[in-house]
Write a protein that holds these residues in place. Structure first.
Motif, PDB file in Angstrom:
ATOM      1  N   SER A   1       0.858  -1.181   0.000  1.00 55.79           N
ATOM      2  CA  SER A   1       0.000   0.000   0.000  1.00 55.79           C
ATOM      3  C   SER A   1       0.895   1.232   0.000  1.00 55.79           C
ATOM      4  CB  SER A   1      -0.903  -0.005   1.228  1.00 55.79           C
ATOM      5  OG  SER A   1      -1.697   1.156   1.242  1.00 55.79           O
ATOM      6  N   LEU A   2       0.682   2.108  -0.955  1.00 49.98           N
ATOM      7  CA  LEU A   2       1.482   3.326  -1.068  1.00 49.98           C
ATOM      8  C   LEU A   2       0.740   4.548  -0.541  1.00 49.98           C
ATOM      9  CD1 LEU A   2       2.833   2.699  -4.663  1.00 49.98           C
ATOM     10  CD2 LEU A   2       4.038   2.333  -2.515  1.00 49.98           C
ATOM     11  N   ASP A   3      -0.564   4.434  -0.391  1.00 50.08           N
ATOM     12  CA  ASP A   3      -1.388   5.547   0.049  1.00 50.08           C
ATOM     13  C   ASP A   3      -1.330   5.636   1.562  1.00 50.08           C
ATOM     14  OD1 ASP A   3      -3.228   7.631  -0.599  1.00 50.08           O
ATOM     15  OD2 ASP A   3      -4.844   6.378   0.203  1.00 50.08           O
ATOM     16  N   PRO A   4      -1.180   6.720   2.198  1.00 50.73           N
ATOM     17  CA  PRO A   4      -1.199   8.102   1.720  1.00 50.73           C
ATOM     18  C   PRO A   4       0.192   8.653   1.400  1.00 50.73           C
ATOM     19  CG  PRO A   4      -1.284   8.135   4.090  1.00 50.73           C
ATOM     20  CD  PRO A   4      -1.207   6.677   3.665  1.00 50.73           C
ATOM     21  N   ILE A   5       1.212   7.804   1.417  1.00 53.63           N
ATOM     22  CA  ILE A   5       2.583   8.247   1.191  1.00 53.63           C
ATOM     23  C   ILE A   5       2.788   8.759  -0.234  1.00 53.63           C
ATOM     24  CG2 ILE A   5       5.002   7.489   1.184  1.00 53.63           C
ATOM     25  CD1 ILE A   5       3.990   5.237   3.146  1.00 53.63           C
ATOM     26  N   PHE A   6       2.189   8.053  -1.179  1.00 58.97           N
ATOM     27  CA  PHE A   6       2.458   8.321  -2.584  1.00 58.97           C
ATOM     28  C   PHE A   6       1.211   7.990  -3.393  1.00 58.97           C
ATOM     29  CE2 PHE A   6       4.049   6.766  -6.715  1.00 58.97           C
ATOM     30  CZ  PHE A   6       4.825   7.841  -7.109  1.00 58.97           C
ATOM     31  N   GLU A   7       0.747   8.905  -4.215  1.00 62.28           N
ATOM     32  CA  GLU A   7      -0.398   8.638  -5.079  1.00 62.28           C
ATOM     33  C   GLU A   7       0.105   8.042  -6.392  1.00 62.28           C
ATOM     34  OE1 GLU A   7      -4.148  10.725  -7.384  1.00 62.28           O
ATOM     35  OE2 GLU A   7      -2.797  11.973  -6.207  1.00 62.28           O
ATOM     36  N   LEU A   8      -0.283   6.817  -6.653  1.00 65.25           N
ATOM     37  CA  LEU A   8       0.154   6.119  -7.857  1.00 65.25           C
ATOM     38  C   LEU A   8      -0.844   6.401  -8.984  1.00 65.25           C
ATOM     39  CD1 LEU A   8       2.350   4.274  -8.949  1.00 65.25           C
ATOM     40  CD2 LEU A   8       0.964   2.322  -8.264  1.00 65.25           C
ATOM     41  N   THR A   9      -0.653   7.539  -9.655  1.00 64.10           N
ATOM     42  CA  THR A   9      -1.530   7.923 -10.754  1.00 64.10           C
ATOM     43  C   THR A   9      -1.327   6.971 -11.927  1.00 64.10           C
ATOM     44  OG1 THR A   9       0.116   9.379 -11.766  1.00 64.10           O
ATOM     45  CG2 THR A   9      -1.361  10.366 -10.094  1.00 64.10           C
TER      46      THR A   9
ATOM     47  N   ARG B   1       5.727  -7.719 -13.411  1.00 66.98           N
ATOM     48  CA  ARG B   1       4.344  -7.413 -13.797  1.00 66.98           C
ATOM     49  C   ARG B   1       3.688  -6.724 -12.610  1.00 66.98           C
ATOM     50  NH1 ARG B   1       1.467 -12.570 -15.203  1.00 66.98           N
ATOM     51  NH2 ARG B   1      -0.162 -11.118 -15.708  1.00 66.98           N
ATOM     52  N   PHE B   2       2.977  -5.653 -12.890  1.00 67.76           N
ATOM     53  CA  PHE B   2       2.309  -4.886 -11.854  1.00 67.76           C
ATOM     54  C   PHE B   2       0.812  -4.836 -12.124  1.00 67.76           C
ATOM     55  CE2 PHE B   2       6.561  -3.016 -12.159  1.00 67.76           C
ATOM     56  CZ  PHE B   2       6.956  -2.970 -10.833  1.00 67.76           C
ATOM     57  N   GLU B   3       0.044  -4.783 -11.046  1.00 62.95           N
ATOM     58  CA  GLU B   3      -1.364  -4.449 -11.112  1.00 62.95           C
ATOM     59  C   GLU B   3      -1.635  -3.495  -9.962  1.00 62.95           C
ATOM     60  OE1 GLU B   3      -3.700  -8.096 -13.256  1.00 62.95           O
ATOM     61  OE2 GLU B   3      -3.629  -8.149 -11.083  1.00 62.95           O
ATOM     62  N   ARG B   4      -2.677  -2.663 -10.131  1.00 55.85           N
ATOM     63  CA  ARG B   4      -3.071  -1.734  -9.081  1.00 55.85           C
ATOM     64  C   ARG B   4      -4.526  -1.992  -8.740  1.00 55.85           C
ATOM     65  NH1 ARG B   4      -3.170   4.203 -11.013  1.00 55.85           N
ATOM     66  NH2 ARG B   4      -5.007   3.366 -12.047  1.00 55.85           N
ATOM     67  N   SER B   5      -4.820  -2.104  -7.458  1.00 58.72           N
ATOM     68  CA  SER B   5      -6.203  -2.305  -7.031  1.00 58.72           C
ATOM     69  C   SER B   5      -6.959  -0.979  -7.088  1.00 58.72           C
ATOM     70  CB  SER B   5      -6.254  -2.870  -5.610  1.00 58.72           C
ATOM     71  OG  SER B   5      -5.948  -1.861  -4.674  1.00 58.72           O
ATOM     72  N   ALA B   6      -8.267  -1.052  -6.952  1.00 55.93           N
ATOM     73  CA  ALA B   6      -9.093   0.161  -6.920  1.00 55.93           C
ATOM     74  C   ALA B   6      -8.748   1.017  -5.698  1.00 55.93           C
ATOM     75  CB  ALA B   6     -10.571  -0.222  -6.916  1.00 55.93           C
ATOM     76  N   ARG B   7      -8.188   0.406  -4.650  1.00 59.67           N
ATOM     77  CA  ARG B   7      -7.790   1.134  -3.443  1.00 59.67           C
ATOM     78  C   ARG B   7      -6.377   1.732  -3.567  1.00 59.67           C
ATOM     79  NH1 ARG B   7      -9.896  -3.561  -1.864  1.00 59.67           N
ATOM     80  NH2 ARG B   7      -7.892  -4.398  -1.242  1.00 59.67           N
ATOM     81  N   GLY B   8      -5.718   1.498  -4.696  1.00 60.95           N
ATOM     82  CA  GLY B   8      -4.384   2.042  -4.911  1.00 60.95           C
ATOM     83  C   GLY B   8      -3.253   1.141  -4.473  1.00 60.95           C
ATOM     84  N   GLU B   9      -3.551  -0.080  -4.031  1.00 61.68           N
ATOM     85  CA  GLU B   9      -2.500  -1.018  -3.641  1.00 61.68           C
ATOM     86  C   GLU B   9      -1.790  -1.527  -4.897  1.00 61.68           C
ATOM     87  OE1 GLU B   9      -4.828  -2.973   0.142  1.00 61.68           O
ATOM     88  OE2 GLU B   9      -5.306  -3.605  -1.889  1.00 61.68           O
ATOM     89  N   LEU B  10      -0.502  -1.668  -4.806  1.00 64.52           N
ATOM     90  CA  LEU B  10       0.308  -2.132  -5.922  1.00 64.52           C
ATOM     91  C   LEU B  10       0.668  -3.592  -5.700  1.00 64.52           C
ATOM     92  CD1 LEU B  10       1.854  -1.286  -8.516  1.00 64.52           C
ATOM     93  CD2 LEU B  10       3.830  -0.873  -7.038  1.00 64.52           C
ATOM     94  N   THR B  11       0.358  -4.433  -6.670  1.00 73.33           N
ATOM     95  CA  THR B  11       0.731  -5.846  -6.617  1.00 73.33           C
ATOM     96  C   THR B  11       1.865  -6.075  -7.597  1.00 73.33           C
ATOM     97  OG1 THR B  11      -1.513  -6.489  -6.001  1.00 73.33           O
ATOM     98  CG2 THR B  11      -0.088  -8.218  -6.877  1.00 73.33           C
ATOM     99  N   ILE B  12       2.929  -6.689  -7.108  1.00 73.25           N
ATOM    100  CA  ILE B  12       4.110  -6.982  -7.913  1.00 73.25           C
ATOM    101  C   ILE B  12       4.153  -8.489  -8.119  1.00 73.25           C
ATOM    102  CG2 ILE B  12       6.614  -6.761  -8.084  1.00 73.25           C
ATOM    103  CD1 ILE B  12       6.302  -4.542  -5.850  1.00 73.25           C
ATOM    104  N   MET B  13       4.215  -8.895  -9.384  1.00 76.30           N
ATOM    105  CA  MET B  13       4.199 -10.320  -9.714  1.00 76.30           C
ATOM    106  C   MET B  13       5.420 -10.662 -10.556  1.00 76.30           C
ATOM    107  SD  MET B  13       0.180 -10.361 -10.791  1.00 76.30           S
ATOM    108  CE  MET B  13       0.382  -8.866 -11.718  1.00 76.30           C
ATOM    109  N   ALA B  14       5.943 -11.847 -10.360  1.00 73.34           N
ATOM    110  CA  ALA B  14       7.051 -12.332 -11.181  1.00 73.34           C
ATOM    111  C   ALA B  14       6.508 -12.740 -12.550  1.00 73.34           C
ATOM    112  CB  ALA B  14       7.718 -13.524 -10.505  1.00 73.34           C
TER     113      ALA B  14
END
Length: 193
Positions: A7-15, A30-43
């Motif tokens: 989770s990067l919020d509220p530290i950083f807004e991942l536009t 590979r990256f995905e972003r959730s509707a809540r702004g969480e960043l998922t990093i996948m191999a």
């Protein structure tokens, strides 16, 4: 490797633009972003999953070449869904008129559109509940037909707008129904050990 979610919020807004830049700087991930702004990093995918995913995409692409009703996309394409999430289905398709309504700039990066059709092929490290949530998200954001293919349990979950999830045990084929007219996918290779 399991996916890592931070989770990067509220530290950083991942536009959308910052996410695009992050993906360009880290092409091996590979990256995905959730509707809540969480960043998922996948191999990247392993060999077997990559082979099966390529097979699925090949069948979808061949069908689309005959029908010419839209455009197909592989697992490295990220879509910005209406809820703000950025997701990358393993295989997807968008109707021609919907894709053509996007500007060239929108088409070039992470298109702000939810696919009409999406497939998620579970890797051995994928969480079933997380993949089911992703399929629900596709459906909630406009995907008309979605297939969650679970090789481990030899099951397919079919997601349709406004209908309950249908679970099939080791089907030999899947139909594209009215979303992908005349598309029939053989699952012989998928169920091989």
């Amino acid at each position: 490797m399991n996916a890592l979610t931070i989770s990067l919020d509220p530290i950083f807004e991942l536009t959308d633009e910052k996410l695009w830049q992050l993906c360009q700087q880290n092409r091996d991930l590979r990256f995905e972003r959730s509707a809540r702004g969480e960043l998922t990093i996948m191999a990247p995918e392993g060999g077997n999953t990559g082979m099966y995913s390529s097979d699925l995409n090949g069948h979808l692409w061949l069908w689309n070449q005959r029908q010419k009703l839209g455009f197909t996309f592989g697992s490295s394409t990220g879509f910005i869904l209406p809820n703000g999430a950025m997701r990358s289905p393993d295989a997807s398709w968008i109707a021609k008129e919907r894709w053509s309504a996007l500007t060239p700039e929108q088409q070039a990066k992470f298109p702000p559109i939810c696919p009409d059709f999406a497939i998620e092929l579970m890797s051995p490290s994928d969480s079933l509940s997380a993949t089911q949530a992703k399929m629900q998200e596709y459906r909630d954001n406009g995907t008309k037909l979605g297939w969650l293919i679970n090789r481990k349990d030899r099951q397919v979950e079919i997601y349709r707008i406004g209908q309950p999830i249908e679970i099939l045990q080791a089907p030999t084929t899947l139909s594209g129904e009215d979303v992908l007219p005349e598309f029939v996918l053989s699952l012989d290779l998928i169920w091989q050990s």
